[in-house]
Motif scaffolding. Structure first.
Motif, PDB file in Angstrom:
ATOM      1  N   PHE A   1     -68.030 -54.779 -54.815  1.00 52.35           N
ATOM      2  CA  PHE A   1     -67.814 -55.586 -56.018  1.00 52.35           C
ATOM      3  C   PHE A   1     -67.554 -54.637 -57.186  1.00 52.35           C
ATOM      4  O   PHE A   1     -68.415 -53.827 -57.529  1.00 52.35           O
ATOM      5  CB  PHE A   1     -69.033 -56.458 -56.325  1.00 52.35           C
ATOM      6  N   PRO A   2     -66.351 -54.713 -57.820  1.00 51.88           N
ATOM      7  CA  PRO A   2     -66.058 -53.823 -58.937  1.00 51.88           C
ATOM      8  C   PRO A   2     -66.709 -54.332 -60.240  1.00 51.88           C
ATOM      9  O   PRO A   2     -66.632 -55.518 -60.552  1.00 51.88           O
ATOM     10  CB  PRO A   2     -64.535 -53.860 -59.035  1.00 51.88           C
ATOM     11  N   ALA A   3     -67.355 -53.414 -60.952  1.00 46.59           N
ATOM     12  CA  ALA A   3     -68.038 -53.809 -62.188  1.00 46.59           C
ATOM     13  C   ALA A   3     -67.809 -52.765 -63.274  1.00 46.59           C
ATOM     14  O   ALA A   3     -67.640 -51.578 -62.991  1.00 46.59           O
ATOM     15  CB  ALA A   3     -69.532 -53.977 -61.927  1.00 46.59           C
ATOM     16  N   ASN A   4     -67.797 -53.214 -64.503  1.00 45.35           N
ATOM     17  CA  ASN A   4     -67.663 -52.324 -65.655  1.00 45.35           C
ATOM     18  C   ASN A   4     -69.064 -51.919 -66.095  1.00 45.35           C
ATOM     19  O   ASN A   4     -69.674 -52.551 -66.958  1.00 45.35           O
ATOM     20  CB  ASN A   4     -66.914 -53.028 -66.782  1.00 45.35           C
ATOM     21  N   LEU A   5     -69.592 -50.865 -65.512  1.00 42.68           N
ATOM     22  CA  LEU A   5     -70.990 -50.488 -65.721  1.00 42.68           C
ATOM     23  C   LEU A   5     -71.267 -49.962 -67.119  1.00 42.68           C
ATOM     24  O   LEU A   5     -72.349 -50.168 -67.678  1.00 42.68           O
ATOM     25  CB  LEU A   5     -71.396 -49.426 -64.695  1.00 42.68           C
ATOM     26  N   ASN A   6     -70.299 -49.277 -67.709  1.00 46.55           N
ATOM     27  CA  ASN A   6     -70.526 -48.620 -69.001  1.00 46.55           C
ATOM     28  C   ASN A   6     -69.757 -49.263 -70.142  1.00 46.55           C
ATOM     29  O   ASN A   6     -69.562 -48.646 -71.199  1.00 46.55           O
ATOM     30  CB  ASN A   6     -70.149 -47.138 -68.889  1.00 46.55           C
TER      31      ASN A   6
END
Length: 349
Positions: A180-185
């Motif tokens: 699952f791709p996520a925008n962590l920062n």
């Protein structure tokens, strides 16, 4: 009528599920390489001495030493000298192995067993599960996936999936890998490509090849930092081959059922692994005009055997100590070189 409705409902659910799976499947960008990057040259093999100890064009992150050892393990002789200079340069080979294992970039130590690597680039889909199908990268369906490297070039970072029990993280299976791709920062979105570079290292695994599979387990243990398992599997990779060398030699002129049983009993109750390693393997090599394993390496293999006995009999190492990083590297290097030298002897007898 009721059965017909149930069948229609099931078909409707199946179609819906298939659409979801198709939507999750990532398509590789053909503007970038999507191919096998074989680290071993296609030309005939040339050993270190015959190439004047020069690096080959494939020597990425020290891959040459693994190609040399792979050739030794599989009786691929140098096209120039018809042998392998590793046989007479065991101490230097061990030192070189330790240096490369210390680096172990991209876990290329798997090259010892002939692993292959495929690469590709995809665009990640936001806010949903993404599936990478290995067949789309040209990886055989029966391949054992050893390592996966995912390198994003956008604001998203791929996260592995897990069940509601956090001990279990989803691994590569059914010829695919999901994330699952996520925008962590909270990074700013660069473009719509959401690029992700993929590198998959794999091996055609043979359940019956116990000689190589024990070493594969030891490599896994080293990478996963499981020192007790590393000791057990590293020692097993040596002990099994040593036993087979002795068995093969002693049944040469006594291959009847009774003779084979007598040899098996002798190697179990009489000349056990310690005696085989310290004495018999050297005598067998001399009797067959084969290269002898260096005494220094035999001593190191015996020390590994004693570590194995500590774990097997006491459940811990002597004085309850822990292995240092250098000790773990040396154990793996000894297992790789020692088992390769013994496999060469076994194949040559």
């Amino acid at each position: 009528m009721k059965i017909k409705i149930n069948e229609d409902k099931k078909q409707e659910i199946d179609i819906k599920n298939q659409k979801i799976l198709n939507n999750r499947r990532l398509v590789f960008d053909l503007n970038y390489p999507n191919e096998l990057t074989d680290m071993f040259p296609n030309s005939s093999y040339v050993c270190p001495k015959c190439r004047n100890y020069q690096s080959t064009p494939k020597n990425i992150f020290g891959a040459d030493i693994f190609h040399d050892i792979y050739s030794l393990r599989n009786n691929i002789n140098c096209s120039t000298c018809k042998s392998n200079s590793i046989l007479i340069e065991q101490e230097n080979t061990l030192k070189q192995l330790l240096q490369i294992i210390n680096m172990n970039a991209f876990n290329n130590v798997y090259l010892t067993l002939g692993s292959k690597t495929n690469i590709g680039t995809v665009s990640m889909k936001e806010n949903q599960v993404n599936d990478i199908y290995f067949e789309d990268m040209g990886i055989p369906a029966n391949a054992k996936i050893l390592d996966i490297h995912l390198t994003p070039s956008c604001h998203l970072f791929p996260l592995k999936l897990m069940s509601n029990n956090t001990r279990f993280v989803q691994e590569a299976r059914d010829n695919k890998f999901s994330f699952f791709p996520a925008n962590l920062n909270n990074q700013e979105k660069i473009n719509d490509k959401n690029g992700l570079s993929i590198m998959v290292q794999w091996l055609l695994y043979d359940d019956n090849n116990t000689l190589d599979n024990n070493l594969l387990d030891a490599i896994d243990n080293f990478i996963d930092n499981k020192p007790y398992e590393l000791i057990m599997n590293a020692n097993r990779s040596l002990e099994l081959i040593c036993n087979q060398i002795c068995y093969k030699e002693f049944v040469k002129n006594n291959d009847s059922s009774k003779g084979k049983k007598s040899v098996e009993d002798f190697l179990v109750t009489g000349a056990t692994y310690g005696h085989q390693l310290s004495h018999l393997i050297t005598l067998i090599s001399k009797a067959n005009n084969l290269t002898i394993i260096d005494k220094t390496l035999i001593t190191k293999m015996n020390l590994l055997r004693k570590l194995r006995n500590d774990i097997a009999h006491r459940g811990k190492l002597k004085d309850n100590r822990e292995l240092t990083k250098n000790e773990k590297m040396e154990i793996l290097a000894i297992a790789i070189l020692g088992s390769s030298l013994m496999k060469h002897i076994l194949n040559t007898l």
